[in-house]
Design a protein around this motif. Structure first.
Motif, PDB file in Angstrom:
ATOM      1  N   THR A 199     -22.118  14.277  48.060  1.00 26.66           N
ATOM      2  CA  THR A 199     -20.700  14.438  47.732  1.00 26.66           C
ATOM      3  C   THR A 199     -20.242  13.296  46.831  1.00 26.66           C
ATOM      4  O   THR A 199     -19.485  13.502  45.876  1.00 26.66           O
ATOM      5  CB  THR A 199     -19.852  14.441  49.025  1.00 26.66           C
ATOM      6  N   ALA A 200     -20.714  12.086  47.123  1.00 25.46           N
ATOM      7  CA  ALA A 200     -20.319  10.919  46.342  1.00 25.46           C
ATOM      8  C   ALA A 200     -20.718  11.087  44.877  1.00 25.46           C
ATOM      9  O   ALA A 200     -19.941  10.792  43.963  1.00 25.46           O
ATOM     10  CB  ALA A 200     -20.957   9.661  46.921  1.00 25.46           C
ATOM     11  N   ARG A 201     -21.942  11.570  44.651  1.00 26.78           N
ATOM     12  CA  ARG A 201     -22.397  11.780  43.273  1.00 26.78           C
ATOM     13  C   ARG A 201     -21.469  12.753  42.543  1.00 26.78           C
ATOM     14  O   ARG A 201     -21.110  12.530  41.380  1.00 26.78           O
ATOM     15  CB  ARG A 201     -23.840  12.322  43.280  1.00 26.78           C
ATOM     16  N   GLN A 202     -21.046  13.797  43.273  1.00 34.31           N
ATOM     17  CA  GLN A 202     -20.166  14.775  42.641  1.00 34.31           C
ATOM     18  C   GLN A 202     -18.781  14.170  42.357  1.00 34.31           C
ATOM     19  O   GLN A 202     -18.204  14.384  41.283  1.00 34.31           O
ATOM     20  CB  GLN A 202     -20.075  16.027  43.531  1.00 34.31           C
ATOM     21  N   THR A 203     -18.266  13.392  43.327  1.00 37.79           N
ATOM     22  CA  THR A 203     -16.957  12.743  43.135  1.00 37.79           C
ATOM     23  C   THR A 203     -16.994  11.779  41.950  1.00 37.79           C
ATOM     24  O   THR A 203     -16.062  11.724  41.142  1.00 37.79           O
ATOM     25  CB  THR A 203     -16.559  11.966  44.414  1.00 37.79           C
ATOM     26  N   MET A 204     -18.076  11.017  41.820  1.00 36.82           N
ATOM     27  CA  MET A 204     -18.188  10.039  40.737  1.00 36.82           C
ATOM     28  C   MET A 204     -18.280  10.726  39.370  1.00 36.82           C
ATOM     29  O   MET A 204     -17.674  10.274  38.401  1.00 36.82           O
ATOM     30  CB  MET A 204     -19.414   9.133  40.955  1.00 36.82           C
ATOM     31  N   ARG A 205     -19.035  11.814  39.319  1.00 39.03           N
ATOM     32  CA  ARG A 205     -19.112  12.568  38.059  1.00 39.03           C
ATOM     33  C   ARG A 205     -17.711  12.947  37.596  1.00 39.03           C
ATOM     34  O   ARG A 205     -17.364  12.790  36.435  1.00 39.03           O
ATOM     35  CB  ARG A 205     -19.951  13.839  38.250  1.00 39.03           C
ATOM     36  N   LYS A 206     -16.901  13.421  38.567  1.00 35.98           N
ATOM     37  CA  LYS A 206     -15.526  13.840  38.242  1.00 35.98           C
ATOM     38  C   LYS A 206     -14.681  12.657  37.781  1.00 35.98           C
ATOM     39  O   LYS A 206     -13.827  12.792  36.921  1.00 35.98           O
ATOM     40  CB  LYS A 206     -14.868  14.502  39.465  1.00 35.98           C
ATOM     41  N   ALA A 207     -14.914  11.486  38.376  1.00 31.84           N
ATOM     42  CA  ALA A 207     -14.111  10.307  38.028  1.00 31.84           C
ATOM     43  C   ALA A 207     -14.611   9.638  36.750  1.00 31.84           C
ATOM     44  O   ALA A 207     -14.082   8.612  36.337  1.00 31.84           O
ATOM     45  CB  ALA A 207     -14.140   9.315  39.189  1.00 31.84           C
ATOM     46  N   GLY A 208     -15.644  10.206  36.149  1.00 30.15           N
ATOM     47  CA  GLY A 208     -16.147   9.652  34.895  1.00 30.15           C
ATOM     48  C   GLY A 208     -17.058   8.454  35.068  1.00 30.15           C
ATOM     49  O   GLY A 208     -17.308   7.708  34.123  1.00 30.15           O
ATOM     50  N   VAL A 209     -17.547   8.239  36.303  1.00 35.51           N
ATOM     51  CA  VAL A 209     -18.493   7.144  36.548  1.00 35.51           C
ATOM     52  C   VAL A 209     -19.908   7.713  36.382  1.00 35.51           C
ATOM     53  O   VAL A 209     -20.241   8.706  37.012  1.00 35.51           O
ATOM     54  CB  VAL A 209     -18.308   6.562  37.971  1.00 35.51           C
ATOM     55  N   PRO A 210     -20.739   7.107  35.533  1.00 33.10           N
ATOM     56  CA  PRO A 210     -22.066   7.683  35.292  1.00 33.10           C
ATOM     57  C   PRO A 210     -22.957   7.648  36.542  1.00 33.10           C
ATOM     58  O   PRO A 210     -22.989   6.639  37.246  1.00 33.10           O
ATOM     59  CB  PRO A 210     -22.652   6.793  34.178  1.00 33.10           C
ATOM     60  N   VAL A 211     -23.653   8.767  36.822  1.00 26.60           N
ATOM     61  CA  VAL A 211     -24.581   8.810  37.961  1.00 26.60           C
ATOM     62  C   VAL A 211     -26.005   8.998  37.444  1.00 26.60           C
ATOM     63  O   VAL A 211     -26.215   9.454  36.323  1.00 26.60           O
ATOM     64  CB  VAL A 211     -24.243   9.946  38.961  1.00 26.60           C
ATOM     65  N   ILE A 212     -27.001   8.671  38.272  1.00 24.62           N
ATOM     66  CA  ILE A 212     -28.410   8.814  37.892  1.00 24.62           C
ATOM     67  C   ILE A 212     -28.750  10.295  37.768  1.00 24.62           C
ATOM     68  O   ILE A 212     -28.360  11.089  38.621  1.00 24.62           O
ATOM     69  CB  ILE A 212     -29.321   8.179  38.967  1.00 24.62           C
ATOM     70  N   PRO A 213     -29.459  10.683  36.700  1.00 25.02           N
ATOM     71  CA  PRO A 213     -29.850  12.082  36.574  1.00 25.02           C
ATOM     72  C   PRO A 213     -30.625  12.516  37.823  1.00 25.02           C
ATOM     73  O   PRO A 213     -31.484  11.777  38.316  1.00 25.02           O
ATOM     74  CB  PRO A 213     -30.766  12.079  35.340  1.00 25.02           C
ATOM     75  N   GLY A 214     -30.294  13.690  38.327  1.00 25.34           N
ATOM     76  CA  GLY A 214     -30.960  14.161  39.534  1.00 25.34           C
ATOM     77  C   GLY A 214     -30.305  15.422  40.047  1.00 25.34           C
ATOM     78  O   GLY A 214     -29.404  15.957  39.410  1.00 25.34           O
TER      79      GLY A 214
END
Lengths: 503, 156
Positions: free
Chosen positions: A118-133
């Motif tokens: 869920t955190a990865r999805q929330t961060m994507r929305k907030a424009g914070v880059p996440v590790i590809p996966g």
């Protein structure tokens, strides 16, 4: 206003929090399992409630019993420390529902960040880059394995399997070869179920050559969210940090600002309150990716405290009581390094060790801080985490901090239990550590076939001389082993006569 | 003043000498300065302070940033090795036994998965061989030092 805090933890972090409370003139309650009654943290509290039960699940993880202890003793707040209940949203909610204050973020923020997918999805929305996966949500074992296998081919190798409820390296596996995927995924799921009761795992691209850099954030209920700069924690063994420092040797002020802004954005995206840490991977290219947010005080918080002058635990208590934080603008000063002393055999794949702390003599002198929950005479048992202490040094520059750490480790004497002191000492001489170019694979790169202590013939010979002298002279230094007293009884431990304060 | 200690390379016999009030060995000298603390003068003249403590039959020694464990042996005792046996490194629980008696295994092959301190540890074969004995099953609790299973090296 919080006048009395129950600390729902044990060991060194319980000591850290109890000391902060005492300094803030807040009364304290410790809770402990029956087998912890003689532990150091119990003696630091004004009151202690002994939890019923034998296992960790029946004691430190039994939030019903702990909340009742808080109500019975008239505590206003519960500080969970790290580990145990600290990232349990349901517990944060139960504490608040019981009319108590949870020293930490709201349950919703823990939920949004605690489930890593869920955190990865929330961060994507907030424009914070996440590790590809890719995240795999299926609960069913066979279905999940199938989807993981498919996802693995899209993510590509090498890859990292991580438990959605994970932390501390548990339920985590690196896979370099597709043929190893099946066994690794099953093992990761099994470990995740055992540790967290949730077997869901997700896949991340393994970004080798990266640094682990994390940003400490603080947010209060008056709308202020700030960051306290970074910590570099790249040096890890089996995905557990052993050497942490602040600031990061290679971070430019521009990158610090960019990562700090991203961390503040991450915290604000979940309306965060309290102290938290946003972890990033920093690639050699200078790109950084969100790893996860730890919604609690972190093991390595002291390095940030030493370079910023902020008492993070004290701020946690201040923020929990509804007051604004007391921090001014970020002002980094000097350099701090922390090493984690574990009871483990570094020369034997870092296997945990147990035994009595027959001699426990920490270093002293300028720039040294020791956060520990043990003292000489205690037993290291397999019941709890094998971390014995955190040794933290501060000095005006990174070079001097490393010199001070070498000196401190040379002074540290622990006998009776195998520890990683020598490993940490030799780590201080590794070229990447000296240059500040450590990455998450530094330990494996430096010792591909495992670490062995350097040999020193004359010191080894002299140690035999000393052992033989001990035998000849009958030097039976007194210590307890497993509750039994070996040899004659020595002078009483100073703690045995500790006076409790009842204000 | 002769003592025998065990080491990975076999027993070490130590005969202490006396030199002007100090004990001596291999050109190094040491005197007791109290409470398990010793002052050591190395053969090259360097002076160091160290600590000793005894736990069970093991002498723990700290000197110059190094820590050594020397297990005392009764004079004449054998090295007491555990040929081919695989020992539990920690108290814990057997999660999975990956082999059966009679299996041929290769060095490095995983034989058993243990759980200790919430981490999984794989017990791997130290050499090529045949599994001759398995002492524990899935779910069993094991004590530190327990012999887990036995492997007989394949004869050429």
């Amino acid at each position: 206003m919080i006048a009395k805090v129950l600390v729902a933890n044990r060991g060194e972090i319980a000591c850290r929090i109890l000391r902060a409370c005492q300094e803030a003139e807040i009364e304290t309650v410790a809770v402990c399992a029956p087998n912890d009654l003689e532990s150091m943290f119990v003696e630091m509290a004004d009151e202690v409630v002994v939890l019923r039960g034998d296992s960790i699940g029946e004691t430190y993880l039994d939030h019903t019993q702990i909340i009742q202890a808080a109500l019975d003793t008239g505590a206003h707040a519960i500080h969970p420390g790290f580990g145990f209940l600290s990232e349990r949203a349901d517990v944060a909610r139960a504490v608040v529902d019981a009319g108590l204050v949870w020293v930490g973020p709201r349950a919703e923020a823990i939920e949004q960040m605690g489930d890593k997918m869920t955190a990865r999805q929330t961060m994507r929305k907030a424009g914070v880059p996440v590790i590809p996966g890719e995240e795999v949500e299926s609960i069913d074992e066979d279905q999940a394995m199938l989807e993981l296998e498919e996802a693995s081919t899209r993510v590509g190798y090498p890859l990292l399997l991580k438990a959605s409820s994970g932390g501390g390296g548990k339920g985590m596996r690196a896979v370099t070869n597709p043929s190893e995927f099946h066994e690794a995924a099953r093992a990761a799921r099994r470990e995740a179920v055992a540790a967290f009761g949730d077997g869901r795992i997700y896949i991340e691209r393994l970004l080798s050559g990266s640094k682990h850099v994390e940003i400490q954030v603080l947010a209060d209920s008056h709308g202020t969210t700030i960051h306290l700069g970074e910590r570099e924690c790249s040096v890890q063994r089996r995905h557990q940090k052993v050497f942490e420092e602040a600031p990061c040797a290679t971070l430019t002020p521009e990158l610090r600002d960019a990562m700090g802004d991203a961390a503040v954005a991450a915290a604000e995206a979940v309306a965060y309150e309290g102290a938290g840490t946003v972890e990033f991977l920093l690639a050699p290219s200078g790109e950084f990716f969100f790893l996860e947010m730890n919604t609690r005080i972190q093991v390595e918080h002291p390095v940030t405290e030493l370079v910023t002058g902020v008492d993070i635990v004290r701020e946690q208590l201040r923020i929990a009581s509804g007051a604004p934080m007391s921090c001014g603008p970020l002002n980094l000063r000097g350099h701090a390094i922390e090493v984690r002393l574990y009871a483990e055999d570094a020369a034997n794949n870092f296997l945990p060790a147990i035994g009595p702390l027959a001699v426990f003599q920490p270093p002293q002198g300028p720039g040294i801080r020791l956060d520990t929950g043990v003292r000489e005479g205690d037993d290291v048992t397999p019941n709890y985490d094998p971390m014995l202490a955190k040794l933290i040094v501060w000095a005006p520059s990174r070079v001097e901090a490393l010199q001070r750490m070498r000196r401190a480790l040379d002074e540290f004497v622990i006998l009776g239990t195998t520890t990683n002191i020598r490993f940490l000492r030799e780590l201080c001489d590794v070229q990447a550590v000296i240059e500040g170019t450590t990455t998450t694979t530094t330990i494996d790169d430096t010792w591909p076939n495992g670490w062995q202590p350097s040999e020193n013939q004359s010191i080894e010979e002299a140690s035999l001389l000393m052992a033989a002298m001990g035998e000849t002279l009958g030097l039976h230094r007194v210590h307890r082993t497993g509750g039994e007293v070996s040899g004659s009884t020595g002078p009483p431990s100073p703690f045995a006569t500790l006076q409790r304060r009842y204000p | 003043m002769q003592h025998t200690f065990s080491s990975p390379d076999g027993p070490i016999e130590v005969t202490l000498g006396k030199d002007d009030g100090a004990f001596a060995l291999a050109g190094h000298r040491a005197i007791l300065i109290g409470d398990g603390r010793l002052r050591v003068t190395l053969g090259d003249g360097r002076i160091m302070f160290g600590h000793v403590a005894k736990v069970g039959d093991v002498w723990w020694v700290a000197l110059g940033g190094h820590t050594y464990r020397w297990e005392r042996m009764e004079a004449g005792a054998s090295a007491g090795g555990n040929e081919g046996g695989l020992i539990a490194p920690m108290p814990g629980k057997v999660l999975q036994v990956l082999v059966k008696v009679g299996h041929t295994v290769e060095a490095g092959q995983a034989l058993m998965v243990l759980e200790a301190m919430k981490m999984e540890h794989r017990i791997v074969a130290p050499s090529d061989g045949i599994v001759t004995m398995i002492h524990f099953a899935d779910g069993d609790q094991v004590e530190q030092g327990a012999s887990l299973l036995e492997i007989e090296a394949e004869s050429e």
